[in-house]
Design a protein around this motif. Structure first.
Motif, PDB file in Angstrom:
ATOM      1  N   GLY A 170       0.787  -1.225   0.000  1.00 43.66           N
ATOM      2  CA  GLY A 170       0.000   0.000   0.000  1.00 43.66           C
ATOM      3  C   GLY A 170       0.816   1.269   0.000  1.00 43.66           C
ATOM      4  N   VAL A 171       2.130   1.160  -0.258  1.00 37.27           N
ATOM      5  CA  VAL A 171       2.981   2.340  -0.396  1.00 37.27           C
ATOM      6  C   VAL A 171       3.623   2.311  -1.778  1.00 37.27           C
ATOM      7  CG1 VAL A 171       3.458   2.497   2.073  1.00 37.27           C
ATOM      8  CG2 VAL A 171       5.000   1.184   0.614  1.00 37.27           C
ATOM      9  N   GLU A 172       4.192   3.435  -2.180  1.00 35.89           N
ATOM     10  CA  GLU A 172       4.837   3.524  -3.486  1.00 35.89           C
ATOM     11  C   GLU A 172       5.970   2.506  -3.599  1.00 35.89           C
ATOM     12  OE1 GLU A 172       7.344   6.750  -6.231  1.00 35.89           O
ATOM     13  OE2 GLU A 172       6.719   7.272  -4.185  1.00 35.89           O
ATOM     14  N   VAL A 173       6.048   1.836  -4.740  1.00 41.77           N
ATOM     15  CA  VAL A 173       7.154   0.933  -5.032  1.00 41.77           C
ATOM     16  C   VAL A 173       8.108   1.640  -5.994  1.00 41.77           C
ATOM     17  CG1 VAL A 173       7.861  -1.273  -6.042  1.00 41.77           C
ATOM     18  CG2 VAL A 173       5.774  -1.139  -4.664  1.00 41.77           C
ATOM     19  N   ARG A 174       9.366   1.748  -5.595  1.00 41.14           N
ATOM     20  CA  ARG A 174      10.410   2.322  -6.442  1.00 41.14           C
ATOM     21  C   ARG A 174      11.442   1.234  -6.724  1.00 41.14           C
ATOM     22  NH1 ARG A 174      11.540   7.835  -2.857  1.00 41.14           N
ATOM     23  NH2 ARG A 174       9.352   8.502  -2.696  1.00 41.14           N
ATOM     24  N   TRP A 175      12.310   1.504  -7.683  1.00 42.52           N
ATOM     25  CA  TRP A 175      13.332   0.526  -8.071  1.00 42.52           C
ATOM     26  C   TRP A 175      14.702   1.180  -8.053  1.00 42.52           C
ATOM     27  CZ3 TRP A 175      11.268  -4.224  -8.509  1.00 42.52           C
ATOM     28  CH2 TRP A 175       9.904  -4.319  -8.788  1.00 42.52           C
ATOM     29  N   HIS A 176      15.668   0.526  -7.442  1.00 41.70           N
ATOM     30  CA  HIS A 176      17.047   0.969  -7.641  1.00 41.70           C
ATOM     31  C   HIS A 176      17.631   0.206  -8.833  1.00 41.70           C
ATOM     32  CE1 HIS A 176      18.882  -2.575  -5.648  1.00 41.70           C
ATOM     33  NE2 HIS A 176      17.972  -2.466  -4.691  1.00 41.70           N
ATOM     34  N   ARG A 177      18.898   0.400  -9.129  1.00 48.84           N
ATOM     35  CA  ARG A 177      19.467  -0.135 -10.370  1.00 48.84           C
ATOM     36  C   ARG A 177      19.845  -1.606 -10.280  1.00 48.84           C
ATOM     37  NH1 ARG A 177      23.929   3.964 -12.517  1.00 48.84           N
ATOM     38  NH2 ARG A 177      23.717   2.654 -14.386  1.00 48.84           N
ATOM     39  N   GLY A 178      19.929  -2.133  -9.085  1.00 49.74           N
ATOM     40  CA  GLY A 178      20.171  -3.556  -8.927  1.00 49.74           C
ATOM     41  C   GLY A 178      21.625  -3.956  -9.074  1.00 49.74           C
ATOM     42  N   PHE A 179      21.858  -5.275  -8.904  1.00 51.22           N
ATOM     43  CA  PHE A 179      23.197  -5.847  -8.993  1.00 51.22           C
ATOM     44  C   PHE A 179      23.119  -7.156  -9.766  1.00 51.22           C
ATOM     45  CE2 PHE A 179      22.828  -3.712  -4.838  1.00 51.22           C
ATOM     46  CZ  PHE A 179      23.842  -2.773  -4.941  1.00 51.22           C
ATOM     47  N   ARG A 180      24.012  -7.320 -10.736  1.00 48.28           N
ATOM     48  CA  ARG A 180      24.107  -8.567 -11.493  1.00 48.28           C
ATOM     49  C   ARG A 180      25.581  -8.894 -11.694  1.00 48.28           C
ATOM     50  NH1 ARG A 180      22.435  -9.020 -16.527  1.00 48.28           N
ATOM     51  NH2 ARG A 180      21.112 -10.872 -16.320  1.00 48.28           N
ATOM     52  N   LEU A 181      25.921 -10.187 -11.595  1.00 46.20           N
ATOM     53  CA  LEU A 181      27.308 -10.596 -11.782  1.00 46.20           C
ATOM     54  C   LEU A 181      27.342 -12.015 -12.324  1.00 46.20           C
ATOM     55  CD1 LEU A 181      30.258  -9.602 -11.247  1.00 46.20           C
ATOM     56  CD2 LEU A 181      30.163 -10.898  -9.100  1.00 46.20           C
ATOM     57  N   PRO A 182      28.075 -12.242 -13.434  1.00 46.79           N
ATOM     58  CA  PRO A 182      28.204 -13.614 -13.921  1.00 46.79           C
ATOM     59  C   PRO A 182      28.772 -14.533 -12.849  1.00 46.79           C
ATOM     60  CG  PRO A 182      28.968 -12.065 -15.577  1.00 46.79           C
ATOM     61  CD  PRO A 182      28.740 -11.268 -14.320  1.00 46.79           C
ATOM     62  N   ALA A 183      28.230 -15.740 -12.772  1.00 47.95           N
ATOM     63  CA  ALA A 183      28.701 -16.694 -11.759  1.00 47.95           C
ATOM     64  C   ALA A 183      30.197 -16.943 -11.869  1.00 47.95           C
ATOM     65  CB  ALA A 183      27.932 -18.000 -11.887  1.00 47.95           C
ATOM     66  N   ALA A 184      30.721 -16.909 -13.085  1.00 47.14           N
ATOM     67  CA  ALA A 184      32.146 -17.169 -13.293  1.00 47.14           C
ATOM     68  C   ALA A 184      33.039 -16.066 -12.737  1.00 47.14           C
ATOM     69  CB  ALA A 184      32.423 -17.343 -14.783  1.00 47.14           C
ATOM     70  N   GLU A 185      32.448 -14.912 -12.388  1.00 53.78           N
ATOM     71  CA  GLU A 185      33.244 -13.778 -11.908  1.00 53.78           C
ATOM     72  C   GLU A 185      33.228 -13.619 -10.395  1.00 53.78           C
ATOM     73  OE1 GLU A 185      32.483 -10.134 -13.990  1.00 53.78           O
ATOM     74  OE2 GLU A 185      32.336 -11.146 -15.942  1.00 53.78           O
ATOM     75  N   PHE A 186      32.589 -14.536  -9.674  1.00 51.38           N
ATOM     76  CA  PHE A 186      32.620 -14.448  -8.212  1.00 51.38           C
ATOM     77  C   PHE A 186      34.019 -14.851  -7.734  1.00 51.38           C
ATOM     78  CE2 PHE A 186      28.184 -14.004  -8.717  1.00 51.38           C
ATOM     79  CZ  PHE A 186      27.658 -13.523  -7.525  1.00 51.38           C
ATOM     80  N   PRO A 187      34.719 -13.967  -7.024  1.00 49.05           N
ATOM     81  CA  PRO A 187      36.113 -14.247  -6.666  1.00 49.05           C
ATOM     82  C   PRO A 187      36.216 -15.016  -5.354  1.00 49.05           C
ATOM     83  CG  PRO A 187      35.547 -12.045  -5.967  1.00 49.05           C
ATOM     84  CD  PRO A 187      34.316 -12.602  -6.645  1.00 49.05           C
ATOM     85  N   ALA A 188      37.383 -15.592  -5.123  1.00 44.39           N
ATOM     86  CA  ALA A 188      37.659 -16.304  -3.880  1.00 44.39           C
ATOM     87  C   ALA A 188      38.295 -15.412  -2.824  1.00 44.39           C
ATOM     88  CB  ALA A 188      38.564 -17.499  -4.154  1.00 44.39           C
ATOM     89  N   ASP A 189      38.760 -14.217  -3.226  1.00 43.13           N
ATOM     90  CA  ASP A 189      39.541 -13.408  -2.292  1.00 43.13           C
ATOM     91  C   ASP A 189      38.685 -12.538  -1.378  1.00 43.13           C
ATOM     92  OD1 ASP A 189      38.713 -11.813  -4.415  1.00 43.13           O
ATOM     93  OD2 ASP A 189      40.482 -10.533  -4.352  1.00 43.13           O
ATOM     94  N   LEU A 190      37.376 -12.443  -1.631  1.00 45.03           N
ATOM     95  CA  LEU A 190      36.530 -11.595  -0.816  1.00 45.03           C
ATOM     96  C   LEU A 190      35.865 -12.344   0.335  1.00 45.03           C
ATOM     97  CD1 LEU A 190      34.783  -9.305  -3.462  1.00 45.03           C
ATOM     98  CD2 LEU A 190      36.639  -8.719  -1.905  1.00 45.03           C
ATOM     99  N   ARG A 191      35.336 -13.531   0.065  1.00 47.18           N
ATOM    100  CA  ARG A 191      34.607 -14.274   1.095  1.00 47.18           C
ATOM    101  C   ARG A 191      34.997 -15.755   1.155  1.00 47.18           C
ATOM    102  NH1 ARG A 191      33.715  -9.771   2.596  1.00 47.18           N
ATOM    103  NH2 ARG A 191      31.709  -8.877   3.256  1.00 47.18           N
ATOM    104  N   GLY A 192      36.114 -16.112   0.555  1.00 50.78           N
ATOM    105  CA  GLY A 192      36.608 -17.462   0.704  1.00 50.78           C
ATOM    106  C   GLY A 192      36.460 -18.336  -0.528  1.00 50.78           C
ATOM    107  N   GLU A 193      37.206 -19.424  -0.534  1.00 50.75           N
ATOM    108  CA  GLU A 193      37.293 -20.292  -1.704  1.00 50.75           C
ATOM    109  C   GLU A 193      36.039 -21.124  -1.936  1.00 50.75           C
ATOM    110  OE1 GLU A 193      40.813 -22.611  -1.310  1.00 50.75           O
ATOM    111  OE2 GLU A 193      42.175 -20.893  -1.604  1.00 50.75           O
ATOM    112  N   GLN A 194      35.178 -21.255  -0.949  1.00 48.75           N
ATOM    113  CA  GLN A 194      33.956 -22.032  -1.128  1.00 48.75           C
ATOM    114  C   GLN A 194      32.888 -21.283  -1.929  1.00 48.75           C
ATOM    115  OE1 GLN A 194      33.610 -22.708   3.255  1.00 48.75           O
ATOM    116  NE2 GLN A 194      33.122 -24.805   2.646  1.00 48.75           N
ATOM    117  N   VAL A 195      33.039 -19.971  -2.040  1.00 46.80           N
ATOM    118  CA  VAL A 195      31.975 -19.177  -2.656  1.00 46.80           C
ATOM    119  C   VAL A 195      31.912 -19.335  -4.180  1.00 46.80           C
ATOM    120  CG1 VAL A 195      31.112 -16.826  -2.993  1.00 46.80           C
ATOM    121  CG2 VAL A 195      31.938 -17.543  -0.747  1.00 46.80           C
ATOM    122  N   PRO A 196      33.012 -19.227  -4.928  1.00 49.44           N
ATOM    123  CA  PRO A 196      32.898 -19.356  -6.387  1.00 49.44           C
ATOM    124  C   PRO A 196      32.276 -20.666  -6.858  1.00 49.44           C
ATOM    125  CG  PRO A 196      35.008 -18.384  -5.795  1.00 49.44           C
ATOM    126  CD  PRO A 196      34.389 -18.850  -4.530  1.00 49.44           C
TER     127      PRO A 196
END
Length: 301
Positions: free
Chosen positions: A228-254
């Motif tokens: 019942g309130v206005e819905v707005r949109w921000h620009r969002g986030f998208r990233l290819p799965a192949a580009e998830f790095p291991a150096d930010l949150r560990g080797e299990q993430v990619p």
């Protein structure tokens, strides 16, 4: 006095330094599609009863989960608010003050969407420079905000940035803070936390809900619109799965990113796809890390 009023009085007495309160909204970031214990999603609950509930009631969190008296969250709140809260009910709701006007909200670590709260809510909020789990040294209220401002300016003098805004010197930073923004702030760990006391109801307290565009055309969008309130949109986030790095949150993430992409036939991950993995029960902490990386490295949708 309510517990919230006692909490506000406690913080005012400890940090009485007065400073003009900024013309900035509180935002409450949340993941609308996460499951609660009864099998319904966060947004389904929010649409049904119109009340935003703390982790003491929902038993979930996008940060650290300690939803019981005697746990770490309870200990932090006892220290910050002088023992104002003695039961699990009626606990504060956590958001952040969006001083920089970031389109993805002031604390996107905690969700892909956010409630944009009305100005009057600030009068019953306390604020801390940094997340409450760090047991911050500087607190304030809307009418005693001086310690927060002083802390922010000291951070700028020390590091050259605060709240995702970089500038050479405190005066330049203050001017840059007021500039309009269209790009995501990506401020995972750098925010003024807001603790909102005595409840948050959508009808009375929310001016809008700002959503990730990956939810367009989904049941989540329909539920968001039913608030019942206005819905707005921000620009969002998208990233290819192949580009998830291991150096930010560990080797299990990619490997998990690639497995999720293969499972859903979506080579590019976004908030909606990560939400599917969360509902399927995939490694909850690693799924949180996927979201963090998406915020840090993701490209606009």
């Amino acid at each position: 006095m309510t517990p919230g009023e006692r909490a506000l009085a406690h913080v005012r007495a400890l940090f009485p330094a007065v400073a003009p309160f900024p013309d900035a909204p509180i935002t409450v970031n949340f993941h609308p599609d996460r499951l609660l214990p009864d099998g319904r999603t966060v947004i389904e609950h929010l649409a049904a009863d119109g009340i935003y509930r703390s982790q003491f009631e929902t038993r979930i969190s996008n940060g650290l989960v300690f939803p019981y008296p005697g746990g770490d969250r309870d200990r932090w709140e006892q220290r910050m608010f002088g023992g104002a809260y003695t039961s699990a009910m009626g606990r504060p709701v956590y958001g952040a003050l969006n001083l920089a006007g970031h389109p993805d909200g002031a604390a996107p670590r905690f969700g892909s969407c956010h409630l944009l709260l009305r100005p009057h809510v600030a009068a019953r909020a306390t604020f801390s420079l940094g997340d409450s789990h760090t047991e911050p040294a500087l607190l304030g209220t809307a009418d005693t905000f001086g310690a927060i401002w002083d802390g922010l300016l000291a951070q700028v003098a020390r590091t050259g940035q605060a709240l995702g805004v970089t500038a050479a010197g405190r005066h330049a930073w203050a001017a840059a803070l007021a500039a309009p923004r269209t790009d995501a702030g990506r401020t995972l760990d750098d925010y003024v936390e807001a603790q909102i006391h005595d409840g948050v109801t959508v009808a009375a307290d929310a001016a809008a809900v700002v959503a990730d565009p990956s939810f367009r055309g989904t049941p989540t969008e329909a539920a968001l619109r039913s608030l019942g309130v206005e819905v707005r949109w921000h620009r969002g986030f998208r990233l290819p799965a192949a580009e998830f790095p291991a150096d930010l949150r560990g080797e299990q993430v990619p490997p998990l990113a690639r497995e999720i992409a293969a499972r859903y036939g979506q080579p590019v991950l976004d908030a909606e796809i990560i939400g599917r993995a969360a509902r399927d029960g995939d490694h909850p902490q690693l799924v949180k890390y996927l979201w963090h990386i998406l915020v840090i490295r993701g490209r606009p949708a």
